[in-house]
Write an enzyme that holds these catalytic residues in place. Structure first.
Site, PDB file in Angstrom:
ATOM      1  N   LEU A 118       6.676  36.772   9.607  1.00  0.00           N
ATOM      2  CA  LEU A 118       6.213  36.021   8.435  1.00  0.00           C
ATOM      3  C   LEU A 118       4.690  35.994   8.348  1.00  0.00           C
ATOM      4  CD1 LEU A 118       8.579  32.925   8.615  1.00  0.00           C
ATOM      5  CD2 LEU A 118       8.535  34.605   6.779  1.00  0.00           C
ATOM      6  N   GLY A 119       4.067  35.952   9.492  1.00  0.00           N
ATOM      7  CA  GLY A 119       2.606  35.874   9.479  1.00  0.00           C
ATOM      8  C   GLY A 119       2.045  35.935  10.867  1.00  0.00           C
ATOM      9  N   PHE A 123      -3.304  31.656  16.724  1.00  0.00           N
ATOM     10  CA  PHE A 123      -2.518  31.098  17.835  1.00  0.00           C
ATOM     11  C   PHE A 123      -1.328  31.951  18.235  1.00  0.00           C
ATOM     12  CE2 PHE A 123      -5.041  27.641  16.483  1.00  0.00           C
ATOM     13  CZ  PHE A 123      -5.211  26.850  17.597  1.00  0.00           C
ATOM     14  N   ASP A 239      -8.442  22.221   9.324  1.00  0.00           N
ATOM     15  CA  ASP A 239      -8.380  23.619   8.877  1.00  0.00           C
ATOM     16  C   ASP A 239      -7.660  23.748   7.533  1.00  0.00           C
ATOM     17  OD1 ASP A 239      -8.952  26.291   8.946  1.00  0.00           O
ATOM     18  OD2 ASP A 239      -7.299  26.834  10.267  1.00  0.00           O
TER      19      ASP A 239
HETATM   20  N1  LIG Z   1       6.932  27.247   8.019  1.00  0.00           N
HETATM   21  C1  LIG Z   1       6.549  28.452   7.609  1.00  0.00           C
HETATM   22  N2  LIG Z   1       7.287  29.132   6.716  1.00  0.00           N
HETATM   23  C2  LIG Z   1       6.880  30.370   6.292  1.00  0.00           C
HETATM   24  N3  LIG Z   1       5.759  30.991   6.712  1.00  0.00           N
HETATM   25  C3  LIG Z   1       4.996  30.365   7.610  1.00  0.00           C
HETATM   26  C4  LIG Z   1       5.341  29.067   8.118  1.00  0.00           C
HETATM   27  N4  LIG Z   1       4.388  28.687   8.998  1.00  0.00           N
HETATM   28  C5  LIG Z   1       3.498  29.692   9.032  1.00  0.00           C
HETATM   29  N5  LIG Z   1       3.844  30.700   8.217  1.00  0.00           N
HETATM   30  C6  LIG Z   1       3.095  31.952   7.982  1.00  0.00           C
HETATM   31  O1  LIG Z   1       2.398  32.307   9.169  1.00  0.00           O
HETATM   32  C7  LIG Z   1       0.974  32.286   8.950  1.00  0.00           C
HETATM   33  C8  LIG Z   1       0.289  31.785  10.211  1.00  0.00           C
HETATM   34  O2  LIG Z   1       0.721  30.447  10.492  1.00  0.00           O
HETATM   35  P1  LIG Z   1      -0.247  29.356  11.092  1.00  0.00           P
HETATM   36  O3  LIG Z   1      -1.407  29.162  10.154  1.00  0.00           O
HETATM   37  O4  LIG Z   1       0.508  28.132  11.442  1.00  0.00           O
HETATM   38  O5  LIG Z   1      -0.716  30.116  12.418  1.00  0.00           O
HETATM   39  P2  LIG Z   1      -2.065  30.009  13.183  1.00  0.00           P
HETATM   40  O6  LIG Z   1      -1.985  30.958  14.319  1.00  0.00           O
HETATM   41  O7  LIG Z   1      -2.311  28.592  13.533  1.00  0.00           O
HETATM   42  O8  LIG Z   1      -3.095  30.515  12.091  1.00  0.00           O
HETATM   43  P3  LIG Z   1      -4.676  30.267  11.963  1.00  0.00           P
HETATM   44  O9  LIG Z   1      -5.291  31.565  12.333  1.00  0.00           O
HETATM   45  O10 LIG Z   1      -4.871  29.945  10.499  1.00  0.00           O
HETATM   46  O11 LIG Z   1      -5.039  29.129  12.852  1.00  0.00           O
HETATM   47  C9  LIG Z   1       0.772  31.413   7.708  1.00  0.00           C
HETATM   48  O12 LIG Z   1      -0.385  31.736   6.988  1.00  0.00           O
HETATM   49  C10 LIG Z   1       2.040  31.711   6.908  1.00  0.00           C
HETATM   50  O13 LIG Z   1       1.869  32.895   6.157  1.00  0.00           O
END
Ligand SMILES: Nc1ncnc2c1ncn2[C@@H]1O[C@H](COP(=O)(O)OP(=O)(O)OP(=O)(O)O)[C@@H](O)[C@H]1O
Length: 472
Positions: A118-119, A123, A239
């Site tokens: 998904l992404g 982290f 953030d």
């Molecule tokens: N509950 C969810 N449902 C669908 N997609 C999600 C969900 N949570 C996160 N994502 C996808 O995953 C991506 C990364 O999630 P998240 O921002 O929580 O990770 P991170 O590693 O903390 O990112 P960052 O680099 O912004 O700190 C989001 O931008 C979104 O596209």
């Protein structure tokens, strides 16, 4: 899937018996090698034989054939996918190497089948999974196998549990739900409700043309609701950005705030390098202590970006970020410049005597591009200017008007101009350089832009005897 209805039934259902390819084939008394018979006693065509009940076909061809799903070719979702750490389970970036159809978790009720990616974030990776017990489709964040990420993500679990269970038990305030958390091969896994596109993707899908004031209002009302809950819990998101605001589905404008991985309590503001640059508040840029009002600055930046389709302050460095803010909104108050730990990095400072106050005062001027580059050994560039206008009201007022036929009537134009006047005043209250007087979410929610009351003059808020009042 082909559903085989035997011929008599077909006739009973009113089907006319037609000649099929099978009728044209010579009937063989001896079973042809490797061929399988259908329920109507006719040998299947090669096409059917290779597309339905394929395992039977394989077994006919090779009686030793045994099927095990573990032997399926696995599509890798993680890049790079070369094993490097953790007995080969992790790649060079300490990310768990994820495959479609693999499992996360082992315990009954906490076992998730990996479906898709998904992404990706700082982290770790976020993957779409299915809970094998409840069949719910969820999003699982698989955190990098590094102590700093693990510990910070444990904080995300603590904060989300607090928000979900104590502050928003009925899931009414647009905050992501955490369903479960567990450790899989040394990786912390956070199981969230599955959401849809983020607001950056929405802006992009709209060809960066910006959203209507009405839709911006709908989003901002929900974000202020979430921020009110955070503020009451004395939590700071740290953030907020369009990427961290997700639509619940593509069918309605319902949103949720995600990514509490940088969040902290107002009493524990230990980090100074926080917030994504475009949405970073002046107090953080200046190295001052901060409160939940840094989220309100980010919210102001997001509101304008949703409306314009482009970021308001797309800084290419901290210096560039600050100069963009100052060019549009002026210098931060002296009280801020006097206390910022980073002020000297960005400003020339000199003292003058103020005879009226009978004291010396500090004066500040932002360093030139050349001076800053020289002193910090960087190559600062002025950066792209997306807007011709320089003031916020002008930028908002000169944005293209809605083009639909109904929106072009004199009444609708008048209404849109009034919406824009309200929107400008709303954004200015959030983009207040001074965090002390910047509106809180409780105050901003009472603004006519959000309440829908007719906007007549600048909104003034004040606290009286601990009660919130607003004067319009
Ligand atoms: N509950 C969810 N449902 C669908 N997609 C999600 C969900 N949570 C996160 N994502 C996808 O995953 C991506 C990364 O999630 P998240 O921002 O929580 O990770 P991170 O590693 O903390 O990112 P960052 O680099 O912004 O700190 C989001 O931008 C979104 O596209």
């Amino acid at each position: 899937m082909v559903v085989d209805i035997p011929p008599p039934k077909r006739r009973a259902l009113g089907f006319r018996r037609v000649r099929t390819v099978h009728d044209l084939q010579p009937r063989l008394d001896v079973s042809p090698a490797g061929r399988r018979m259908g329920s109507d006693g006719v040998y299947l065509s090669p096409l059917r034989q290779l597309t339905t009940n394929i395992l039977d076909t394989y077994r006919i061809c090779n009686p030793q054939f045994r099927y095990e799903s573990a032997h399926n070719p696995r599509r890798v979702l993680t890049k790079p996918s070369k094993p490097a750490h953790n007995d080969g389970y992790d790649n060079d970036d300490y990310d768990y190497i994820l495959y479609v159809n693999d499992w996360l978790g082992t315990e009954e009720g906490h076992k998730y089948l990996i479906l898709d990616i998904l992404g990706q974030g700082t982290f770790g990776q976020v993957v779409k999974c299915q809970n094998m017990k409840t069949h719910e489709i969820v999003a699982v964040k698989v955190v990098k196998n590094k102590p700093a990420y693990f510990n910070q993500s444990m904080m995300e679990v603590t904060i989300l549990e607090l928000l979900n269970k104590s502050c928003d038990p009925n899931d009414e305030h647009h905050i992501l739900r955490l369903r479960d958390s567990f450790i899989h091969r040394s990786h912390l896994c956070l199981v969230f409700e599955l959401l849809s596109s983020n607001l950056y993707e929405l802006i992009k899908q709209n060809q960066f043309q910006g959203l209507s004031t009405q839709l911006v209002k709908v989003f901002m009302a929900q974000l202020l609701d979430a921020m009110t809950v955070l503020k009451e819990a004395r939590l700071i998101h740290c953030d907020l950005k369009p990427e961290n605001i997700l639509l619940k589905s593509l069918q309605s404008p319902q949103i949720k705030v995600i990514d509490f991985g940088s969040a902290c309590h107002e009493r524990q503001t230990v980090y100074t390098y926080i917030q994504s640059r475009f949405y970073r508040s002046p107090e953080v840029l200046l190295g001052m202590s901060y409160t939940a009002s840094i989220d309100m600055w980010s919210l102001g930046c997001i509101a304008v970006e949703l409306f314009l389709g482009l970021p308001l302050f797309p800084g290419t460095s901290e210096y560039n970020q600050l100069t963009r803010i100052i060019d549009m909104l002026g210098l931060p108050p002296l009280s801020m410049l006097n206390t910022g730990k980073q002020t000297n990095q960005f400003f020339d400072v000199w003292e003058t005597y103020n005879p009226q106050a009978n004291q010396t005062e500090k004066n500040y001027r932002i360093k030139s591009l050349e001076q800053y580059s020289r002193e910090h050994n960087t190559n600062e560039q002025p950066g792209k200017q997306y807007f011709k206008a320089t003031s916020l009201p002008e930028i908002i007022n000169t944005a293209p008007m809605p083009t639909s036929k109904s929106a072009r009537s004199a009444h609708e134009i008048e209404k849109e101009l009034n919406n824009r006047a309200a929107f400008i005043d709303f954004c200015q209250g959030l983009l207040n350089l001074n965090p002390v007087t910047r509106w809180t979410p409780q105050q901003a929610r009472l603004h006519p832009f959000i309440t829908g009351e007719k906007y007549t003059k600048p909104f003034v808020v004040r606290y009286s005897m601990g009660r919130l009042e607003h004067l319009t």
